[in-house]
Write an enzyme that holds these catalytic residues in place. Structure first.
Site, PDB file in Angstrom:
ATOM      1  N   ASP A 195       0.559  -1.401   0.451  1.00 32.63           N
ATOM      2  CA  ASP A 195       0.222   0.149   0.063  1.00 32.63           C
ATOM      3  C   ASP A 195       0.861   1.308  -0.244  1.00 32.63           C
ATOM      4  OD1 ASP A 195       0.482  -0.277   2.917  1.00 32.63           O
ATOM      5  OD2 ASP A 195      -0.624   0.706   3.514  1.00 32.63           O
TER       6      ASP A 195
ATOM      7  N   ASP B  58       7.692   4.439  -2.177  1.00 27.60           N
ATOM      8  CA  ASP B  58       7.230   3.535  -0.287  1.00 27.60           C
ATOM      9  C   ASP B  58       6.007   2.290  -0.207  1.00 27.60           C
ATOM     10  OD1 ASP B  58       6.410   3.323   2.465  1.00 27.60           O
ATOM     11  OD2 ASP B  58       6.583   5.023   2.805  1.00 27.60           O
TER      12      ASP B  58
ATOM     13  N   GLU C 135       0.011  -1.261   5.888  1.00 29.36           N
ATOM     14  CA  GLU C 135       1.054  -0.995   6.850  1.00 29.36           C
ATOM     15  C   GLU C 135       0.899   0.383   6.907  1.00 29.36           C
ATOM     16  OE1 GLU C 135       5.240   0.578   7.456  1.00 29.36           O
ATOM     17  OE2 GLU C 135       4.051   1.437   6.109  1.00 29.36           O
TER      18      GLU C 135
HETATM   19 ZN   LIG Z   1       6.480   2.290   4.099  1.00 28.26          ZN
END
Ligand SMILES: [Zn+2]
Length: 423
Positions: free
Chosen positions: A92, A153, A187
């Site tokens: 995610d 990320d 997360e």
């Molecule tokens: Zn992360």
């Protein structure tokens, strides 16, 4: 300009596969969301989970499966009588910035000049403002068009692990430890590893690939609590409120104003300093609420910050005895350092792997959490490894292909180091 060199021949060999995968994954919108009441929080995260499922099968791993939460698992067999290591990344992206229609661009051999992002010139990659960027002149940089986050990320972590698995499958020699992989969902909303069944996962130690700058190994996180201060006043029609109205909005505002101004906030602290941070406020004259996140690397100091919040809330209650003031605190995660300190071999192996990948290990702390924090406290020591992504959760997010390749090489070397150390 010629592109900067790779950190090692292995990194160079992995670079193309990492980049190809990365560009494929970032185009898939996997933004998670708070408060949807579903698991995963958004259905679209499964779009990437399903793609990974088929790619893992293509690579030829064992036990490829997806669970009810959209977590994807697979195993790569390795040397006999060697414990499996775990590699973990999350699919995610942050709820803070849109991840819809990500248009990545690759700046080959970046010339070191300020770079306006093409669709949103107000978003600028400026080496004068970002030392990490200034250090990467000549790197091949991946950025967005400026309208979305990039999603390095943690799709950089996902791509690096995938490339490492594909490589190890093709290159069983030198021998390597068995590798169990898990790609998690949600997360970014703090639920990342909640549903990872450690027993079933079957790894003795694990590594999240969810960090940032080249060579970083993160073994410390905050201790974290979420606190809600609720103030109930007494609402009366303002036309006849004299002597009766107790305005909860003003009381909550007074509480927030009483927080320390010169310290103990994200905007005034760094390194291991903690903070008390109001993240949201809502309410009416009758009842109002402020949500705070309280953080510190030191557990005893975290308790002090919580005591401060309670004391300031009590002061509001004393000032206006007709109001009812309630403080609710819940733990979010704990510093993983105390667990990891008991398993120095986990960090030593990571340092060795980073060195073999041609980089210098850098011990870093996280001013935040990581899936590894919860996993470590649940019995699976899990430091966090760099991915090569930078300026997360922003439209200026970027990643260095050279650094991503070094991270993928680190994953390969980790599996080899553990095989050597177990024999
Ligand atoms: Zn992360």
């Amino acid at each position: 300009m010629a592109s900067a060199a790779f950190t090692s021949p292995l990194a160079e060999q992995l670079a193309e596969d990492v980049l190809e995968r990365f560009l494929r994954y970032v185009r898939i919108d996997t933004q998670s969301a708070y408060g949807t009441g579903t698991m995963p929080s958004t259905e679209k995260q499964l779009d990437l989970s399903r793609l990974l499922l088929s790619e893992l099968e293509e690579i030829g791993l064992d036990g490829v499966r997806m669970d009810d939460h959209g977590y994807v698992y697979a195993s790569l067999p390795g040397a006999e009588n060697v414990d499996a290591i775990g590699l973990i990344a999350h699919v995610d992206t942050s709820p803070d910035v849109t991840g819809t229609n990500v248009q990545p661009q690759v700046l080959r051999g970046w010339d070191g000049n300020r770079n306006e992002l093409p669709a949103e010139p107000s978003q600028v990659l400026d080496p004068a403002e970002h030392p990490a960027l200034a250090e990467r002149v000549g790197h091949d940089l991946v950025t967005t068009d400026g309208t979305t986050l990039l999603g390095a990320d943690d799709k950089a972590g996902v791509a690096e692990i995938m490339a490492a698995l594909a490589y190890l499958k093709q290159h069983p020699e030198p021998r390597h430890a068995p590798v169990n992989v898990c790609f998690t969902t949600d997360e970014e909303i703090g639920a990342g590893a909640d549903h990872l069944d450690i027993g079933e996962f079957g790894a003795r130690y694990a590594y999240t690939f969810d960090g940032s700058g080249l060579g970083e190994i993160e073994t410390e996180t905050f201790n974290a609590c979420r606190v809600v201060v609720t103030i109930r006043g007494s609402a009366v029609h303002p036309g006849s409120a004299k002597g009766k109205l107790v305005n909860a909005v003003k009381l909550v505002a007074a509480f927030v104003a009483s927080l320390p101004r010169d310290g103990l906030s994200p905007e005034t602290t760094e390194e291991r300093e903690g903070f008390v941070h109001p993240t949201g406020i809502e309410g009416t004259a009758e009842e109002a609420q402020v949500v705070l996140i309280v953080r510190d690397h030191d557990a005893a100091k975290l308790e002090e910050h919580l005591a401060l919040v309670r004391r300031l809330a009590d002061e509001i209650a004393e000032r206006e005895p007709r109001a009812r003031v309630q403080v609710d605190a819940e733990e979010q995660y704990r510093n993983m350092r105390e667990v990891i300190d008991r398993h120095p071999e986990v960090v030593a192996a990571a340092e060795e792997a980073v060195r073999r990948a041609g980089a210098e290990p850098v011990s870093a702390i996280i001013r935040g959490g990581t899936d590894g924090a919860r996993l470590s406290h649940r019995g699976l020591p899990t430091p966090n490894i760099f991915t090569g992504g930078q300026e997360y959760h922003s439209r200026r997010e970027w990643a260095s292909v050279q650094d991503m390749a070094a991270a993928a090489a680190t994953a390969v070397e980790l599996a080899r180091v553990w095989a050597e150390r177990s024999s």
